[in-house]
Design a protein around this motif. Sequence first.
Motif, PDB file in Angstrom:
ATOM      1  N   ALA A   1       0.948  -1.051  -0.007  1.00 24.83           N
ATOM      2  CA  ALA A   1      -0.040   0.076   0.064  1.00 24.83           C
ATOM      3  C   ALA A   1       0.738   1.229  -0.004  1.00 24.83           C
ATOM      4  CB  ALA A   1      -0.794  -0.138   1.139  1.00 24.83           C
ATOM      5  N   GLU A   2       0.835   2.230  -0.924  1.00 22.81           N
ATOM      6  CA  GLU A   2       1.473   3.279  -1.132  1.00 22.81           C
ATOM      7  C   GLU A   2       0.511   4.543  -0.951  1.00 22.81           C
ATOM      8  OE1 GLU A   2       4.111   3.545  -4.731  1.00 22.81           O
ATOM      9  OE2 GLU A   2       4.861   1.525  -4.229  1.00 22.81           O
ATOM     10  N   ALA A   3       1.025   5.458  -0.102  1.00 24.83           N
ATOM     11  CA  ALA A   3       0.206   6.713   0.201  1.00 24.83           C
ATOM     12  C   ALA A   3       0.366   7.482  -0.991  1.00 24.83           C
ATOM     13  CB  ALA A   3       0.711   7.393   1.438  1.00 24.83           C
TER      14      ALA A   3
ATOM     15  N   ARG B   1      -2.762   3.466  -2.737  1.00 24.46           N
ATOM     16  CA  ARG B   1      -2.928   2.657  -4.091  1.00 24.46           C
ATOM     17  C   ARG B   1      -2.198   1.285  -3.497  1.00 24.46           C
ATOM     18  NH1 ARG B   1      -5.232   4.204  -8.954  1.00 24.46           N
ATOM     19  NH2 ARG B   1      -4.880   6.792  -8.949  1.00 24.46           N
ATOM     20  N   LEU B   2      -3.133   0.051  -3.938  1.00 27.20           N
ATOM     21  CA  LEU B   2      -2.677  -1.224  -3.572  1.00 27.20           C
ATOM     22  C   LEU B   2      -2.358  -2.024  -4.810  1.00 27.20           C
ATOM     23  CD1 LEU B   2      -4.075  -0.306  -0.715  1.00 27.20           C
ATOM     24  CD2 LEU B   2      -5.257  -2.635  -0.471  1.00 27.20           C
ATOM     25  N   THR B   3      -1.297  -2.816  -4.389  1.00 29.23           N
ATOM     26  CA  THR B   3      -0.708  -3.676  -5.493  1.00 29.23           C
ATOM     27  C   THR B   3      -0.443  -4.894  -4.826  1.00 29.23           C
ATOM     28  OG1 THR B   3       0.269  -1.779  -6.479  1.00 29.23           O
ATOM     29  CG2 THR B   3       0.929  -4.005  -7.291  1.00 29.23           C
ATOM     30  N   GLY B   4      -0.937  -6.249  -5.357  1.00 30.40           N
ATOM     31  CA  GLY B   4      -0.689  -7.428  -4.929  1.00 30.40           C
ATOM     32  C   GLY B   4      -2.069  -8.413  -5.265  1.00 30.40           C
TER      33      GLY B   4
ATOM     34  N   TYR C   1      -4.925  -6.541  -6.989  1.00 29.52           N
ATOM     35  CA  TYR C   1      -4.877  -5.128  -6.932  1.00 29.52           C
ATOM     36  C   TYR C   1      -4.016  -4.413  -7.759  1.00 29.52           C
ATOM     37  CZ  TYR C   1      -7.750  -5.849  -2.786  1.00 29.52           C
ATOM     38  OH  TYR C   1      -8.806  -6.197  -1.919  1.00 29.52           O
ATOM     39  N   HIS C   2      -4.152  -3.720  -8.914  1.00 29.60           N
ATOM     40  CA  HIS C   2      -3.442  -3.168  -9.702  1.00 29.60           C
ATOM     41  C   HIS C   2      -3.378  -1.728  -9.428  1.00 29.60           C
ATOM     42  CE1 HIS C   2      -2.568  -6.793 -12.203  1.00 29.60           C
ATOM     43  NE2 HIS C   2      -3.592  -7.057 -11.806  1.00 29.60           N
ATOM     44  N   GLY C   3      -2.837  -1.213  -8.381  1.00 32.77           N
ATOM     45  CA  GLY C   3      -2.696   0.077  -8.115  1.00 32.77           C
ATOM     46  C   GLY C   3      -4.287   0.493  -7.799  1.00 32.77           C
TER      47      GLY C   3
END
Length: 543
Positions: free
Chosen positions: A202-204, A210-213, A273-275
């Motif tokens: 998770a990037e702020a 934004r979630l990726t995984g 999750y792609h961002g």
Amino acid sequence: MSQLPARDRLATHEVTNQPPPRGDLDLWAGDPGVQTHAQAAGADAARLADFGAMIGTATMRAAGRDAGRHTPEFVPFDAGGRRLDEVRFHPAWHDLMRAGIGAGYAAIPWEGAPGGHATHAAMVYLMSQVEPGVCCPMTMTYAAIPALRADKGLFAQWVPKLTARLYDPATRPLGAKGGATLGMAMTEKQGGSDVRANATTAEAEGEHYRLTGHKWFCSAPMSDGFLTLAQAEGGLTCFVVPRWLEEGRNAIQIQRLKDKLGNRANASAEIEYHGAIAHRLGDEGAGVHTIIEMVHHTRLDTSMAPAGLMRAALSEAHHWACHRSAFQKRLIDQPLMRAVLADLALDWEGTLALGMHVARAFDGRGAEARAFARLGVALAKFLGNKLCPGVVYEAMEALGGMGYVEDTPLPMLYREAPLNSIWEGSGNVICLDILRTLAREPAAGEALSSELATVTGQDTRFDAAMRAHMETFPKPPEEAQARWYAESLATLLTASVLMRHAPEPVAGAYIATRLSNPRGRVAGAIGGIDPAPVLERLGGGAG
């Protein structure tokens, strides 16, 4: 449109010795057990009477069968190759969702009326008898609400829609919907129950993340949003991920639907999750602490569902036995069949009684009630779900070959029976949670001791079983004995609840066969009880 009765005079023979069609069933009025234990737990009997009469009709039960036979369809793309990531359901699924949401399945506990959690728990029990898969998205919607308290803004945005009593399956953003559902996407391939091993990042980005995984299990992927866990800068964190955004679909891709043993009307998916845009729920690094409130409440439902499955299976077996003859006697009049059904009925009523008693603690406001709810729900979930598959199987066998045929509900119930033991903490996880709760929260052990003490001195057999438990486990055991300990403790607690609320012959039979007299390992391998008062609980007096 009325339906003509089927012909029983055929060209080669006349159909005889077959039970009549069941027609409309009143799942409340025809069930003395749920009336006893729901009312003892403080549930709203009038509301449950309405729901039980509605959900048990032949029309609703047919919808349950249709939803299970016509399983969800994953539609990844539209005709032009544009990404959709949608799951489509048979109309019967939507009818059942509309009935449950409209009756307040997810909303009642949060509307402020007394006994809200107990009323909800009884609705889980009733709905599970008709179509268990549809309970999943409604249960998660109910259970997400206390977790959302970790953020006032998200609570204000989501909770009015989650408790609206309006089922709205449209693919629209939350603000454009009258009602919403909320699902869950927590586990990953490498971790399973060990969510601290999650690798989703998770990037702020301004006010959101934004979630990726990937997520190995996403329950109810067509929900309007998901509670999920991801690794932020400050550690494992809980997020709300909306399915739909004002500008369109969020960056969530469904990889495939799980081809499951049971629960087939409900979709379970692998997603990525792609961002994807997500909103932090609670502090960074507090993900487990935040999500545990949702898990705690879903465990109540996984404690009630096995009682519903057992009830549905035993209702079918009892109906068959009352209308089927073999060797010149009705099956229900044959001593061995009576012993088997009575033994199974004790497992069903014990599971129902304990689940409803724990639901009452969810409605309690004091520290003792909260402490007991945390421990009691784990004990109820463990024991009821370990008993459920055996009860359903024996009910299936009571019907003989017909029990193995999809014309009856038994195959569906049998496929469903293991699920609630696996979901929200498998047996070993639950047993370890029980030991952890007792070690970390002395108030939980004190509340449990107080519960058991309420019936001490009323039955010498119960008192002897309590002494034997304390001699075997003078303190909580090491991990390897956790299942033995949990089973013993849950059985004692079940007996204590039956002693308080069930008819004396039922409570006495439970104590005799579970805590006192020697018995075999299979259903019906019991002695020394009168099956008649136990069987009365199955048919409201029949048999």
